[in-house]
Every structure is written in structure tokens, then in C-alpha cells.
Design a protein around this motif. Structure first.
Motif, PDB file in Angstrom:
ATOM      1  N   PHE A  61      -2.485  -6.565   2.918  1.00 12.77           N
ATOM      2  CA  PHE A  61      -2.319  -5.489   2.736  1.00 12.77           C
ATOM      3  C   PHE A  61      -1.919  -5.457   1.204  1.00 12.77           C
ATOM      4  O   PHE A  61      -0.631  -5.779   0.771  1.00 12.77           O
ATOM      5  N   GLN A  64      -0.166   1.175   1.209  1.00 12.18           N
ATOM      6  CA  GLN A  64      -0.172   1.747   2.666  1.00 12.18           C
ATOM      7  C   GLN A  64      -0.616   3.349   2.600  1.00 12.18           C
ATOM      8  O   GLN A  64      -0.240   4.000   3.311  1.00 12.18           O
ATOM      9  N   GLN A  68      -6.392   1.976   2.819  1.00  9.73           N
ATOM     10  CA  GLN A  68      -5.630   0.719   2.771  1.00  9.73           C
ATOM     11  C   GLN A  68      -6.556  -0.317   1.900  1.00  9.73           C
ATOM     12  O   GLN A  68      -7.640  -0.520   2.505  1.00  9.73           O
TER      13      GLN A  68
END
Length: 249
Positions: A61, A64, A68
Motif C-alpha cells: 500500500f 490510505q 488506494q
């Protein structure tokens, strides 16, 4: 003396010595097996070209937000060639599409010994397309997007150049790993490691046998010393009443 023998036996029993030897043996054997198998891992994968990636597409990732941005790998023989970026919802489909295109052209490249590989990039608006050509066959592999560049904190142009290098190096390496000379070399390394494992096994066995013999010899020596001490004590006890009687006479 018997107390001393009990302490000695409890501290250095043959069982504890054997346990320590076997512990080192299994540790050495495990390391040797890793030495044998690790060099052959890529070679074995190379003999079954373009196997599905059962480990799944690992992703990282990058932020956030609601959409995403994540990264994932394009793989050949289980090895990550390039890392791409996409929205979380789109990453898996994008990886599958790119890997399918790459597998099709790579299969032809791997199966033809004299095939020539070339990879180029071409600007298309704000994006850059990457093409892979093998002899007269050419495909568009992917378009380098801003998300791909974000993965490595680069500009789109810099990321495209890096992808071209990584793809070329990765495909050439995968082809070398399919060559008979490479497989023979890896087999020789595995055979050498196996010979060292056998030698180590024999050496550990001899050390264990020698330790048992030394332990038995020490134990027997202590038993003889104990018996002699007891015999001497009994003899002295038997002489004491006789000496006492002669003294009073």
C-alpha cells in the motif's frame, strides 16, 4: 567415591554425548540440504516454463485514500522482473493481463536458441508504452503510468527506462537458466555439496564412536579405582582389631 561416580555419570553420560553429536549432525545436514537445493530451485522452475504463481500477487500500500494505490510484481519463473502500480481494485487484473502478454512472447524466446530479444519504449501522450520484440514478433507489454512511477518515486520517463533494463536482464537470465550448460553446472554444485554432506556424516559418526569409547574407558577406570579403594579400606579395617590385641598383650 560412589557419590562422585554418580555426579560424573550424570554430567557426561553417553546419552548426553550422543544427543549433542546428533544435534550437530542434523544441523549440518539441514545446512547441506539447503546448499544442494537452493542453487537448483531456479533451474527446476525454468524447466517448467511460466508456471502459475500460486503464492499470490503480493501488494504494497502506498497511501490510505479511498482509491488506494498498491504495487505488485510481474513474475517469470517465480522471480519478480518489474514492479507495477495501480489502484487496489485494478491491480490483480492488470498483473494478470501483463503476465499473459509477457508469457506468450517469453515462451517463444525461451524455446528458440537463436531468437533475438529487443525491448523499446515509445511515448504516447503523457504515458510511455514498452514493447518487447523477439525476432519479427513484437507486442506492447504495458503502458508506464504515473502510478508505476510513484512506486519508485521517479518520473514516468525514468521508470520506463528502468523497466526496460529490468525486463531485458530478467528475460536473458531466465533463458540462460534453461541452457544445458547452466543445468550441468548447477548439478555439479549440488553433487559437490552432497559429497561434503556424506563426508561430514562419516566424520561425525567417527567422532561419536570415539567419544563413546573414551567414556567407557573413563568409566571403567573409575570403577577399578573405586574397587581398589574399597578393598584397601576393608584390609585396613581387618588389621585394626589384630593390632589392638597385640598392643594390650
Amino acid at each position: 567415591m560412589s557419590k562422585f561416580l554418580g555426579q560424573f555419570n550424570s554430567r557426561s553420560s553417553p546419552h548426553s554425548l550422543r544427543f549433542m553429536k546428533r544435534k550437530h549432525f542434523w544441523l549440518g545436514g539441514f545446512i547441506a540440504i539447503l546448499v544442494v537445493l537452493m542453487p537448483l530451485n531456479r533451474s527446476v522452475q525454468a524447466q517448467f516454463p511460466l508456471l502459475p504463481n500460486f503464492s499470490g500477487n503480493s501488494s504494497t500500500f502506498l497511501n490510505q485514500s479511498s482509491e488506494q494505490v498498491v504495487s505488485g510484481c510481474i513474475r517469470v519463473d517465480g522471480r519478480c522482473l518489474i514492479e507495477i502500480g495501480a489502484n487496489q481494485s485494478d491491480l490483480s487484473a492488470r498483473i494478470t493481463e501483463i503476465e499473459q502478454r509477457l508469457n506468450d512472447i517469453a515462451r517463444y524466446y525461451f524455446q528458440n536458441q537463436s531468437a533475438q530479444l529487443s525491448i523499446r519504449k515509445e511515448a504516447v501522450g503523457q504515458l510511455i508504452d514498452i514493447y518487447i520484440a523477439v525476432d519479427q514478433r513484437e507486442i506492447r507489454l504495458l503502458s508506464v503510468t504515473n502510478q508505476d512511477a510513484t512506486v519508485k518515486a521517479m518520473s514516468i520517463e525514468q521508470r520506463a527506462e528502468q523497466m526496460v533494463r529490468d525486463l531485458e536482464n530478467g528475460l536473458r537470465r531466465a533463458k540462460r537458466e534453461r541452457e544445458p550448460s547452466f543445468l550441468v553446472a548447477q548439478g555439479q554444485k549440488g553433487a559437490i555439496a552432497l559429497v561434503f554432506l556424506i563426508i561430514a556424516t562419516i566424520a561425525l559418526y567417527k567422532l561419536e564412536k570415539k567419544a563413546r569409547q573414551q567414556q567407557a574407558s573413563i568409566h571403567a577406570s573409575l570403577e577399578n579405582t573405586s574397587e581398589q579403594a574399597i578393598s584397601t579400606q576393608i584390609t585396613q579395617n581387618q588389621r585394626q582389631p589384630h593390632s589392638f590385641f597385640l598392643y594390650f598383650n
